[in-house]
Scaffold this motif. Structure first.
Motif, PDB file in Angstrom:
ATOM      1  N   ASN A   1       5.745 -13.275   8.754  1.00 36.95           N
ATOM      2  CA  ASN A   1       5.294 -14.046   9.978  1.00 36.95           C
ATOM      3  C   ASN A   1       5.882 -15.511  10.081  1.00 36.95           C
ATOM      4  OD1 ASN A   1       3.689 -15.231   7.943  1.00 36.95           O
ATOM      5  ND2 ASN A   1       2.075 -15.826   9.264  1.00 36.95           N
ATOM      6  N   GLU A   2       5.869 -16.124  11.265  1.00 34.84           N
ATOM      7  CA  GLU A   2       6.187 -17.399  11.646  1.00 34.84           C
ATOM      8  C   GLU A   2       4.717 -18.227  11.443  1.00 34.84           C
ATOM      9  OE1 GLU A   2       8.309 -17.560  15.233  1.00 34.84           O
ATOM     10  OE2 GLU A   2       8.332 -15.415  15.310  1.00 34.84           O
ATOM     11  N   GLN A   3       4.770 -18.684  10.189  1.00 37.27           N
ATOM     12  CA  GLN A   3       3.893 -19.596   9.795  1.00 37.27           C
ATOM     13  C   GLN A   3       3.580 -20.802  10.592  1.00 37.27           C
ATOM     14  OE1 GLN A   3       4.164 -20.158   5.553  1.00 37.27           O
ATOM     15  NE2 GLN A   3       3.460 -18.118   4.946  1.00 37.27           N
ATOM     16  N   ASP A   4       4.682 -21.284  11.119  1.00 34.81           N
ATOM     17  CA  ASP A   4       4.604 -22.492  12.110  1.00 34.81           C
ATOM     18  C   ASP A   4       3.999 -22.159  13.255  1.00 34.81           C
ATOM     19  OD1 ASP A   4       7.124 -21.274  12.441  1.00 34.81           O
ATOM     20  OD2 ASP A   4       7.793 -23.013  13.176  1.00 34.81           O
ATOM     21  N   ARG A   5       3.923 -21.015  13.950  1.00 27.04           N
ATOM     22  CA  ARG A   5       3.435 -20.491  15.032  1.00 27.04           C
ATOM     23  C   ARG A   5       2.177 -19.835  14.839  1.00 27.04           C
ATOM     24  NH1 ARG A   5       7.439 -17.241  17.693  1.00 27.04           N
ATOM     25  NH2 ARG A   5       5.823 -17.282  19.320  1.00 27.04           N
ATOM     26  N   CYS A   6       1.657 -19.545  13.548  1.00 31.39           N
ATOM     27  CA  CYS A   6       0.560 -18.571  13.370  1.00 31.39           C
ATOM     28  C   CYS A   6      -0.728 -19.295  13.817  1.00 31.39           C
ATOM     29  CB  CYS A   6       0.536 -18.234  12.232  1.00 31.39           C
ATOM     30  SG  CYS A   6      -1.026 -17.163  11.687  1.00 31.39           S
ATOM     31  N   VAL A   7      -1.515 -18.908  14.883  1.00 29.85           N
ATOM     32  CA  VAL A   7      -2.864 -19.285  15.274  1.00 29.85           C
ATOM     33  C   VAL A   7      -4.094 -18.959  14.401  1.00 29.85           C
ATOM     34  CG1 VAL A   7      -2.006 -19.645  17.721  1.00 29.85           C
ATOM     35  CG2 VAL A   7      -3.179 -17.658  16.972  1.00 29.85           C
ATOM     36  N   ALA A   8      -3.888 -18.163  13.449  1.00 34.85           N
ATOM     37  CA  ALA A   8      -4.884 -17.906  12.457  1.00 34.85           C
ATOM     38  C   ALA A   8      -6.174 -17.161  13.021  1.00 34.85           C
ATOM     39  CB  ALA A   8      -5.287 -19.083  11.546  1.00 34.85           C
ATOM     40  N   CYS A   9      -5.653 -16.321  14.119  1.00 37.24           N
ATOM     41  CA  CYS A   9      -6.902 -15.656  14.707  1.00 37.24           C
ATOM     42  C   CYS A   9      -7.548 -14.532  14.055  1.00 37.24           C
ATOM     43  CB  CYS A   9      -6.290 -15.157  16.036  1.00 37.24           C
ATOM     44  SG  CYS A   9      -4.985 -13.826  15.835  1.00 37.24           S
ATOM     45  N   GLY A  10      -6.659 -13.904  12.903  1.00 36.39           N
ATOM     46  CA  GLY A  10      -7.263 -12.935  12.153  1.00 36.39           C
ATOM     47  C   GLY A  10      -6.959 -11.447  12.713  1.00 36.39           C
ATOM     48  N   VAL A  11      -6.625 -11.158  13.745  1.00 34.37           N
ATOM     49  CA  VAL A  11      -6.474 -10.069  14.229  1.00 34.37           C
ATOM     50  C   VAL A  11      -5.793  -8.888  13.099  1.00 34.37           C
ATOM     51  CG1 VAL A  11      -5.346  -8.625  16.203  1.00 34.37           C
ATOM     52  CG2 VAL A  11      -6.668 -10.669  16.832  1.00 34.37           C
ATOM     53  N   CYS A  12      -4.440  -9.634  12.570  1.00 31.00           N
ATOM     54  CA  CYS A  12      -3.517  -8.887  11.637  1.00 31.00           C
ATOM     55  C   CYS A  12      -4.403  -8.528  10.405  1.00 31.00           C
ATOM     56  CB  CYS A  12      -2.462  -9.686  11.307  1.00 31.00           C
ATOM     57  SG  CYS A  12      -2.736 -11.474  10.542  1.00 31.00           S
TER      58      CYS A  12
ATOM     59  N   CYS B   1       1.520  -4.716   1.006  1.00 32.80           N
ATOM     60  CA  CYS B   1       2.366  -4.258   2.466  1.00 32.80           C
ATOM     61  C   CYS B   1       3.148  -2.925   2.237  1.00 32.80           C
ATOM     62  CB  CYS B   1       3.000  -5.392   2.975  1.00 32.80           C
ATOM     63  SG  CYS B   1       3.536  -5.145   4.481  1.00 32.80           S
ATOM     64  N   VAL B   2       2.822  -2.044   3.043  1.00 36.39           N
ATOM     65  CA  VAL B   2       3.625  -0.927   3.106  1.00 36.39           C
ATOM     66  C   VAL B   2       4.769  -0.923   4.378  1.00 36.39           C
ATOM     67  CG1 VAL B   2       1.926   0.419   1.972  1.00 36.39           C
ATOM     68  CG2 VAL B   2       1.865   0.186   4.508  1.00 36.39           C
ATOM     69  N   GLY B   3       4.688  -1.787   5.106  1.00 40.59           N
ATOM     70  CA  GLY B   3       5.599  -2.102   6.205  1.00 40.59           C
ATOM     71  C   GLY B   3       5.241  -1.021   7.505  1.00 40.59           C
ATOM     72  N   CYS B   4       4.083  -0.785   7.695  1.00 37.25           N
ATOM     73  CA  CYS B   4       3.710   0.065   8.815  1.00 37.25           C
ATOM     74  C   CYS B   4       4.008  -0.734  10.201  1.00 37.25           C
ATOM     75  CB  CYS B   4       2.085   0.478   8.867  1.00 37.25           C
ATOM     76  SG  CYS B   4       1.055  -1.054   8.773  1.00 37.25           S
ATOM     77  N   GLY B   5       3.630  -1.772  10.396  1.00 37.37           N
ATOM     78  CA  GLY B   5       4.182  -2.475  11.594  1.00 37.37           C
ATOM     79  C   GLY B   5       2.811  -2.901  12.515  1.00 37.37           C
ATOM     80  N   ILE B   6       1.897  -2.373  11.863  1.00 37.50           N
ATOM     81  CA  ILE B   6       0.585  -2.491  12.741  1.00 37.50           C
ATOM     82  C   ILE B   6       0.239  -3.813  13.016  1.00 37.50           C
ATOM     83  CG2 ILE B   6      -1.875  -2.050  12.790  1.00 37.50           C
ATOM     84  CD1 ILE B   6      -1.440   0.518  11.276  1.00 37.50           C
ATOM     85  N   CYS B   7       0.437  -4.777  12.103  1.00 35.36           N
ATOM     86  CA  CYS B   7       0.138  -6.149  12.375  1.00 35.36           C
ATOM     87  C   CYS B   7       1.155  -6.619  13.521  1.00 35.36           C
ATOM     88  CB  CYS B   7       0.276  -7.238  11.019  1.00 35.36           C
ATOM     89  SG  CYS B   7       2.052  -6.816  10.576  1.00 35.36           S
TER      90      CYS B   7
ATOM     91  N   PRO C   1      -1.408 -11.140  18.750  1.00 38.40           N
ATOM     92  CA  PRO C   1      -1.518 -11.769  20.196  1.00 38.40           C
ATOM     93  C   PRO C   1      -0.388 -13.064  20.305  1.00 38.40           C
ATOM     94  CG  PRO C   1      -3.294 -12.371  19.170  1.00 38.40           C
ATOM     95  CD  PRO C   1      -2.609 -11.425  18.045  1.00 38.40           C
ATOM     96  N   ALA C   2      -0.382 -13.464  19.226  1.00 40.64           N
ATOM     97  CA  ALA C   2       0.764 -14.697  19.239  1.00 40.64           C
ATOM     98  C   ALA C   2       2.244 -14.121  19.154  1.00 40.64           C
ATOM     99  CB  ALA C   2       0.444 -15.952  17.931  1.00 40.64           C
ATOM    100  N   GLY C   3       2.488 -13.015  18.748  1.00 40.89           N
ATOM    101  CA  GLY C   3       3.890 -12.590  18.617  1.00 40.89           C
ATOM    102  C   GLY C   3       4.531 -13.108  17.266  1.00 40.89           C
ATOM    103  N   VAL C   4       3.937 -13.358  16.257  1.00 41.41           N
ATOM    104  CA  VAL C   4       4.534 -14.256  14.994  1.00 41.41           C
ATOM    105  C   VAL C   4       4.673 -13.109  13.957  1.00 41.41           C
ATOM    106  CG1 VAL C   4       3.699 -16.421  15.922  1.00 41.41           C
ATOM    107  CG2 VAL C   4       2.274 -15.122  14.218  1.00 41.41           C
ATOM    108  N   MET C   5       4.012 -12.031  13.912  1.00 41.73           N
ATOM    109  CA  MET C   5       4.176 -11.071  12.990  1.00 41.73           C
ATOM    110  C   MET C   5       5.458 -10.056  13.425  1.00 41.73           C
ATOM    111  SD  MET C   5       1.698 -11.667  10.906  1.00 41.73           S
ATOM    112  CE  MET C   5       1.526 -10.342   9.676  1.00 41.73           C
ATOM    113  N   HIS C   6       6.116  -9.863  12.042  1.00 36.28           N
ATOM    114  CA  HIS C   6       7.204  -9.019  12.363  1.00 36.28           C
ATOM    115  C   HIS C   6       7.690  -8.292  11.184  1.00 36.28           C
ATOM    116  CE1 HIS C   6       8.492 -12.208  15.611  1.00 36.28           C
ATOM    117  NE2 HIS C   6       8.521 -12.984  14.715  1.00 36.28           N
ATOM    118  N   LYS C   7       8.131  -6.800  11.494  1.00 34.57           N
ATOM    119  CA  LYS C   7       8.453  -5.935  10.581  1.00 34.57           C
ATOM    120  C   LYS C   7       9.984  -5.918  10.163  1.00 34.57           C
ATOM    121  CE  LYS C   7       8.554  -0.729  10.199  1.00 34.57           C
ATOM    122  NZ  LYS C   7       8.097   0.314  10.812  1.00 34.57           N
ATOM    123  N   VAL C   8      10.316  -6.410   8.958  1.00 37.93           N
ATOM    124  CA  VAL C   8      11.427  -6.661   8.284  1.00 37.93           C
ATOM    125  C   VAL C   8      11.953  -6.032   7.390  1.00 37.93           C
ATOM    126  CG1 VAL C   8      11.380  -8.988   9.394  1.00 37.93           C
ATOM    127  CG2 VAL C   8      10.866  -8.822   7.098  1.00 37.93           C
ATOM    128  N   THR C   9      13.203  -6.048   7.070  1.00 41.07           N
ATOM    129  CA  THR C   9      13.746  -5.047   5.839  1.00 41.07           C
ATOM    130  C   THR C   9      13.306  -5.993   4.628  1.00 41.07           C
ATOM    131  OG1 THR C   9      15.451  -4.132   7.109  1.00 41.07           O
ATOM    132  CG2 THR C   9      15.822  -3.974   4.901  1.00 41.07           C
TER     133      THR C   9
END
Length: 89
Positions: free
Chosen positions: A34-45, A69-75, A80-88
């Motif tokens: 995640n992009e910690q500097d843009r995360c709003v800590a909403c808790g959805v993930c 983490c299993v890399g499923c991409g659900i988060c 809602p902030a678009g800061v979580m990403h599925k990466v290699t």
């Protein structure tokens, strides 16, 4: 009547502990990031993660436990902030 089994005939009673079974499981080639500097800590993930691999650090941003983490991409799909990403890994 009693039956005695030799060491070769006796079934193995040694079982792998849950922790060792988890380590033996092959890891996904993906992980969450995640992009910690843009995360709003909403808790959805945190709520959506099926492996409880995400927590909110001091109410500031999400932190991912890479061992869980299993890399499923659900988060990523639900952030809602678009800061979580599925990466290699």
């Amino acid at each position: 009547m009693t039956t005695t089994l030799s060491a070769q005939q006796a079934p193995s009673l040694a079982c792998a502990s849950p922790a060792s079974r988890e380590k033996a499981r092959p890891r996904s080639k993906y992980k969450a990031q995640n992009e910690q500097d843009r995360c709003v800590a909403c808790g959805v993930c945190v709520k959506m993660c099926p492996k409880d691999a995400i927590s909110i650090l001091k109410g500031c941003y999400a932190v991912i436990d890479e061992d869980r983490c299993v890399g499923c991409g659900i988060c990523e799909k639900n952030c809602p902030a678009g800061v979580m990403h599925k990466v290699t890994r």
